[in-house]
Motif scaffolding. Sequence first.
Motif, PDB file in Angstrom:
ATOM      1  N   GLY A   1       0.857  -1.365  -0.017  1.00 33.02           N
ATOM      2  CA  GLY A   1       0.202   0.041  -0.009  1.00 33.02           C
ATOM      3  C   GLY A   1       0.867   1.416   0.214  1.00 33.02           C
ATOM      4  N   LEU A   2       2.067   1.272  -0.614  1.00 33.63           N
ATOM      5  CA  LEU A   2       3.154   2.307  -0.504  1.00 33.63           C
ATOM      6  C   LEU A   2       3.085   3.006  -1.954  1.00 33.63           C
ATOM      7  N   THR A   3       2.972   4.256  -1.906  1.00 31.31           N
ATOM      8  CA  THR A   3       3.207   5.011  -3.371  1.00 31.31           C
ATOM      9  C   THR A   3       4.937   5.120  -3.380  1.00 31.31           C
ATOM     10  N   GLN A   4       5.446   5.352  -4.527  1.00 33.98           N
ATOM     11  CA  GLN A   4       6.846   5.563  -4.867  1.00 33.98           C
ATOM     12  C   GLN A   4       7.292   6.581  -3.748  1.00 33.98           C
ATOM     13  N   GLU A   5       6.521   7.638  -3.807  1.00 31.98           N
ATOM     14  CA  GLU A   5       6.817   9.009  -2.548  1.00 31.98           C
ATOM     15  C   GLU A   5       6.840   8.365  -1.112  1.00 31.98           C
ATOM     16  N   ALA A   6       6.083   7.507  -0.731  1.00 29.67           N
ATOM     17  CA  ALA A   6       6.034   7.015   0.750  1.00 29.67           C
ATOM     18  C   ALA A   6       7.151   6.184   0.797  1.00 29.67           C
TER      19      ALA A   6
ATOM     20  N   SER B   1       9.995   5.971  -0.759  1.00 28.04           N
ATOM     21  CA  SER B   1      11.273   6.753  -0.858  1.00 28.04           C
ATOM     22  C   SER B   1      11.473   7.329   0.298  1.00 28.04           C
ATOM     23  N   SER B   2      10.435   8.290   0.804  1.00 30.39           N
ATOM     24  CA  SER B   2      10.354   8.896   2.122  1.00 30.39           C
ATOM     25  C   SER B   2      10.736   8.148   3.335  1.00 30.39           C
ATOM     26  N   ALA B   3      10.258   7.045   3.518  1.00 31.56           N
ATOM     27  CA  ALA B   3      10.665   6.131   4.384  1.00 31.56           C
ATOM     28  C   ALA B   3      12.309   5.835   4.597  1.00 31.56           C
ATOM     29  N   LEU B   4      12.648   5.863   3.308  1.00 34.93           N
ATOM     30  CA  LEU B   4      14.120   5.532   2.958  1.00 34.93           C
ATOM     31  C   LEU B   4      14.986   6.823   3.173  1.00 34.93           C
TER      32      LEU B   4
ATOM     33  N   SER C   1      11.852  10.688  -6.749  1.00 28.25           N
ATOM     34  CA  SER C   1      12.384   9.853  -7.599  1.00 28.25           C
ATOM     35  C   SER C   1      13.350   8.765  -7.652  1.00 28.25           C
ATOM     36  N   PHE C   2      13.747   8.485  -6.359  1.00 26.27           N
ATOM     37  CA  PHE C   2      14.616   7.494  -5.952  1.00 26.27           C
ATOM     38  C   PHE C   2      13.868   6.018  -6.329  1.00 26.27           C
ATOM     39  N   MET C   3      12.690   5.643  -5.894  1.00 25.85           N
ATOM     40  CA  MET C   3      11.853   4.539  -6.246  1.00 25.85           C
ATOM     41  C   MET C   3      11.500   4.600  -7.780  1.00 25.85           C
TER      42      MET C   3
END
Length: 82
Positions: free
Chosen positions: A25-30, A32-35, A40-42
């Motif tokens: 249930g994660l967006t690319q933004e979520a 990437s943010s958790a990391l 753009s990373f994901m």
Amino acid sequence: MTKAIYREEYGAFLAVLKRRRLEAGLTQEACSSALGRPQSFMSDVERGVRRLDIIQIRDLCRVMGCDLTELIADFEAELRAG
């Protein structure tokens, strides 16, 4: 030997990563943010532009709520499914 990023197996690995992220249930933004990275990373990871080392893959697994062995098992299953 062909570089790994150009092999079919690498595409299968990227598909497994994306599927795991979506199932969590994660967006690319979520994700990437958790990391601690920009969105753009994901995007770059999932498009095959950025490669991950084993430590980064492990960190990503933790964010997605799985462990490294589960991810590898999914990857192997994806390869067998063809």
